[in-house]
Design a protein around this motif. Structure first.
Motif, mmCIF file in Angstrom:
data_model
loop_
_atom_site.group_PDB
_atom_site.id
_atom_site.type_symbol
_atom_site.label_atom_id
_atom_site.label_comp_id
_atom_site.label_asym_id
_atom_site.label_seq_id
_atom_site.Cartn_x
_atom_site.Cartn_y
_atom_site.Cartn_z
ATOM 1 N N LEU A 1 0.816 -1.219 0.000
ATOM 2 C CA LEU A 1 0.000 0.000 0.000
ATOM 3 C C LEU A 1 0.847 1.265 0.000
ATOM 4 C CD1 LEU A 1 -2.949 -0.989 2.370
ATOM 5 C CD2 LEU A 1 -2.778 -1.172 -0.125
ATOM 6 N N PRO B 1 -1.725 2.528 -2.864
ATOM 7 C CA PRO B 1 -2.788 2.670 -1.852
ATOM 8 C C PRO B 1 -4.175 2.346 -2.397
ATOM 9 C CG PRO B 1 -1.921 4.812 -2.526
ATOM 10 C CD PRO B 1 -0.999 3.788 -3.086
ATOM 11 N N LYS C 1 -6.137 -1.082 -1.538
ATOM 12 C CA LYS C 1 -6.470 -1.373 -0.145
ATOM 13 C C LYS C 1 -7.658 -2.305 0.018
ATOM 14 C CE LYS C 1 -9.020 2.998 0.275
ATOM 15 N NZ LYS C 1 -10.360 2.432 0.133
#
Length: 432
Positions: free
Chosen positions: A328, A332, A335
């Motif tokens: 991440l 990101p 997620k």
């Protein structure tokens, strides 16, 4: 599917074990066996050595404490890369230009050897082309550009190219990576299926494999023999191919390596659009952090991400969550992906990050400490041990000439020193 550590058919659970092609089982050693060569360890090194020896007409008994490919050979990131962790310039300073050139050429040979074995023995292991080594920080780009130019201009190697920031970011769908070097002849594969294929080829060539046969002791000399709890192998030569699982079996070389643990997760299968967005060309990726991140797409479009290490005898309780934070940092937006697997394995590093090859006694050889380059170099290491036994030791001896320092304090104090050093580099990794 569980992220907890479980045992299935003798293997710790992972994406690799669940997608393994072979369920072959080999007997435990019982009673006495006689062979020209006894190999200890059924990973890439041991199986490659056994296969090449059998093809040369030697009788071979191979002893494995667990299952074929149970260790790092069946758990790693599957990257098959040329080169060494030590630069060619530094190798010249250690062993001279001629030997440094030979070591470079053997790194290329190691990749070709893996591909040749896969083709010749028809090993189904999701072999794909291309490795991209990327800069995790803008400050790392200039060095990558220089190393590419050195390989092209000094080593005459034209199968590598520098990739500028914008192209790296287009290839990987993120602005968190920068320039890189693209190894056109590098490759990546399913490591467990590769090692299982080597075992099948070795057995066809006449190798006797014994699983669940942990070696308790051995003796060298004219009447060499290897002892397990339930049997004995009498042999002319002994090959140590234990790597990170050597333990206290051979104190004379144990201090040359440090076992460390590395961890990988596997996501749910990804839609094709997402695969192409985060890995446009389906290459294997490794970054420039000291504790590297590496990732690739599996044959069924899962993201396999390796990240994080520890230096104890224990793995994290939740490996998937442990690795997920590294993924991440760069993606990101991933997620919400489901994590289907998380696993770890133990590899061996050396102080100088070069493999340790040695002839410990007249009839005792060791190859270990591949320091993250094990798929290719361990396969080659096994072949070179086979060549050395059959009387052609030039290439093995070239590797053996590279000085391999013993960890300060040997096996007793190496861990505190390594942890302190790794802490320094992990802090440096986090600094911009």
């Amino acid at each position: 599917m569980s992220l907890e550590r479980t045992i299935l058919n003798g293997y710790e659970s992972s994406y690799y074990t669940d997608s393994a092609n072979s369920k072959a089982e080999y007997p435990a050693l019982q009673g006495e066996e006689v062979a020209d060569v006894c190999v200890i360890g059924a990973g890439y090194t041991g199986l490659s050595a056994a296969l090449h020896l059998a093809e040369k007409g030697y009788s071979v008994a191979l002893l494995e404490s667990e299952k074929v490919g149970w260790g790092a050979s069946g758990r790693n990131g599957g990257q098959v890369a040329p080169g060494h962790n030590m630069s060619h310039q530094d190798l010249i300073g250690k062993v001279g230009r001629q030997a440094a050139d030979s070591l470079w050429n053997m790194s290329l040979e190691s990749v070709d050897l893996v591909k040749e074995l896969i083709t010749r023995h028809q090993i189904q292991c999701d072999l794909k082309q291309g490795i991209l080594h990327v800069a995790a920080k803008p400050g790392h780009v200039a060095e990558m550009r220089e190393t590419v130019a050195y390989k092209q201009d000094v080593l005459g190697y034209d199968k590598i190219e520098f990739v500028p920031d914008a192209e790296v970011q287009a290839m990987l769908g993120t602005e968190r990576y920068f320039g890189g070097e693209y190894w056109k002849e590098g490759a990546h594969l399913h490591p467990l299926n590769y090692v299982l294929g080597l075992a099948e080829a070795a057995v066809k060539a006449g190798v006797r494999i014994f699983e669940n046969s942990r070696v308790t002791e051995y003796s060298t000399g004219k009447n060499a023999q290897v002892q397990t709890a339930a049997g004995i192998v009498k042999a002319k030569f002994i090959l140590l191919a234990c790597n990170g699982y050597l333990g206290k079996l051979e104190p004379r070389v144990a201090g040359k390596i440090m076992p460390i643990n590395n961890f990988i997760l596997a996501t749910e299968p990804l839609p094709e659009e997402l695969c192409r967005r985060i890995n446009r060309d389906d290459v294997a990726v490794a970054d420039s952090k000291f504790v590297i991140n590496y990732f690739k797409l599996s044959g069924d479009n899962r993201l396999l991400w390796g990240g994080g290490e520890n230096y104890s005898s224990k793995f994290p309780a939740d490996i998937g969550s442990f690795v997920r934070k590294y993924m991440l940092d760069f993606y990101p937006e991933l997620k919400d992906l489901r994590l289907d697997y998380g696993w770890g394995g133990t590899l061996a590093i050396t102080l100088n990050r070069m493999p340790h090859f040695d002839r410990v006694d007249d009839n005792l050889f060791v190859a270990q400490g591949y320091s993250g380059h094990g798929v290719a170099l361990a396969t080659l290491g096994g072949k070179l041990m086979a060549e050395a036994i059959s009387g052609t030791a030039e290439k093995f001896d070239t590797f053996a000439k590279v000085p391999t320092p013993t960890f300060p304090g040997g096996t007793l104090l190496r861990y505190p020193g390594l942890v302190a050093g790794m802490l320094y580099y992990s802090i440096r990794d986090r600094l911009s």
